[in-house]
Design an enzyme around this catalytic site. Sequence first.
Site, PDB file in Angstrom:
ATOM      1  N   SER A 155       0.850  -1.194   0.000  1.00 19.95           N
ATOM      2  CA  SER A 155       0.000   0.000   0.000  1.00 19.95           C
ATOM      3  C   SER A 155       0.883   1.240   0.000  1.00 19.95           C
ATOM      4  O   SER A 155       2.034   1.192   0.460  1.00 19.95           O
ATOM      5  CB  SER A 155      -0.888   0.005   1.247  1.00 19.95           C
ATOM      6  OG  SER A 155      -1.483   1.275   1.458  1.00 19.95           O
ATOM      7  N   TYR A 168      -0.918  -0.452  10.350  1.00 22.61           N
ATOM      8  CA  TYR A 168      -1.099  -0.859   8.956  1.00 22.61           C
ATOM      9  C   TYR A 168       0.096  -0.418   8.113  1.00 22.61           C
ATOM     10  O   TYR A 168       0.660  -1.199   7.342  1.00 22.61           O
ATOM     11  CB  TYR A 168      -2.389  -0.235   8.424  1.00 22.61           C
ATOM     12  CG  TYR A 168      -2.704  -0.554   6.984  1.00 22.61           C
ATOM     13  CD1 TYR A 168      -3.220  -1.796   6.626  1.00 22.61           C
ATOM     14  CD2 TYR A 168      -2.507   0.397   5.980  1.00 22.61           C
ATOM     15  CE1 TYR A 168      -3.526  -2.083   5.299  1.00 22.61           C
ATOM     16  CE2 TYR A 168      -2.815   0.125   4.658  1.00 22.61           C
ATOM     17  CZ  TYR A 168      -3.320  -1.122   4.320  1.00 22.61           C
ATOM     18  OH  TYR A 168      -3.622  -1.406   3.011  1.00 22.61           O
TER      19      TYR A 168
END
Length: 268
Positions: A155, A168
Amino acid sequence: MAKRGESLRDKPKWSLEGMTALVTGGSKGLGKAVVEELAMLGARVHTCARDETQLQESLREWQAKGLQVTTSVCDVSSRDQREKLMETVSSLFQGKLSILVPNVGIGVLKPTTECTAEEFSFIIATNLESTFHFSQLAHPLLKASGSGNIVLMSSVAGVVNLGNTSIYGATKGAMNQLARNLACEWASDNIRANSVCPWFITTPSTKDFLGDKDVKEKVESVTPLRRVGEANEVSSLVAFLCLPAASYITGQTICVDGGFTINGFSLP
């Protein structure tokens, strides 16, 4: 003795015919798009998800399209279930795997000081530990294929700060480094590894978030292409990295973000 990558370079550049793939979390969103992209290029694909009903619905769609896809239920946060899944994959593909795409990922949107130990452990296990373990388990199968490919679904949160995503982002940053390490460590086994880093993409998991008009406008305002991405714009890159045409690309972190991560400051 064959040179490194020779078997892959000798294959048709734009086809995955004869190759096998494992894509985790393939029943919806980006994972589903990747499954379809690989299968449409000729690969035999196995995918997994926790929701058996959703998995079976997707399987019926793939069968109707004539795609070579098989499925099984798996919670990738469980070490035992990961090992069982890889046993299934090894049996299905006769001990050889051409492509590994660990796609499952979760996160929590909250300040670092408010994150719990349970949230930290679960996100690390689901995102990072599972990716590391799947890579370990897949190594002998990838090596046996003669030209293995690992594409880690990372990501932009692993490249730049997104705010309130410290756990995350840490897992995604670690995945980017893992791809670089594996690319070097396993190059002698004819295994390539890269990571793909999407920005906001239209999927079921982002539907509610992007459904907020103000949020969507803010996302688009910091994206040079001024729009949210589509799942097939990510899956096409994943597939490309697995093609013989990409046989000299390894260890790279590639953002699919409409220019978000390179967008600096513009004077009015």
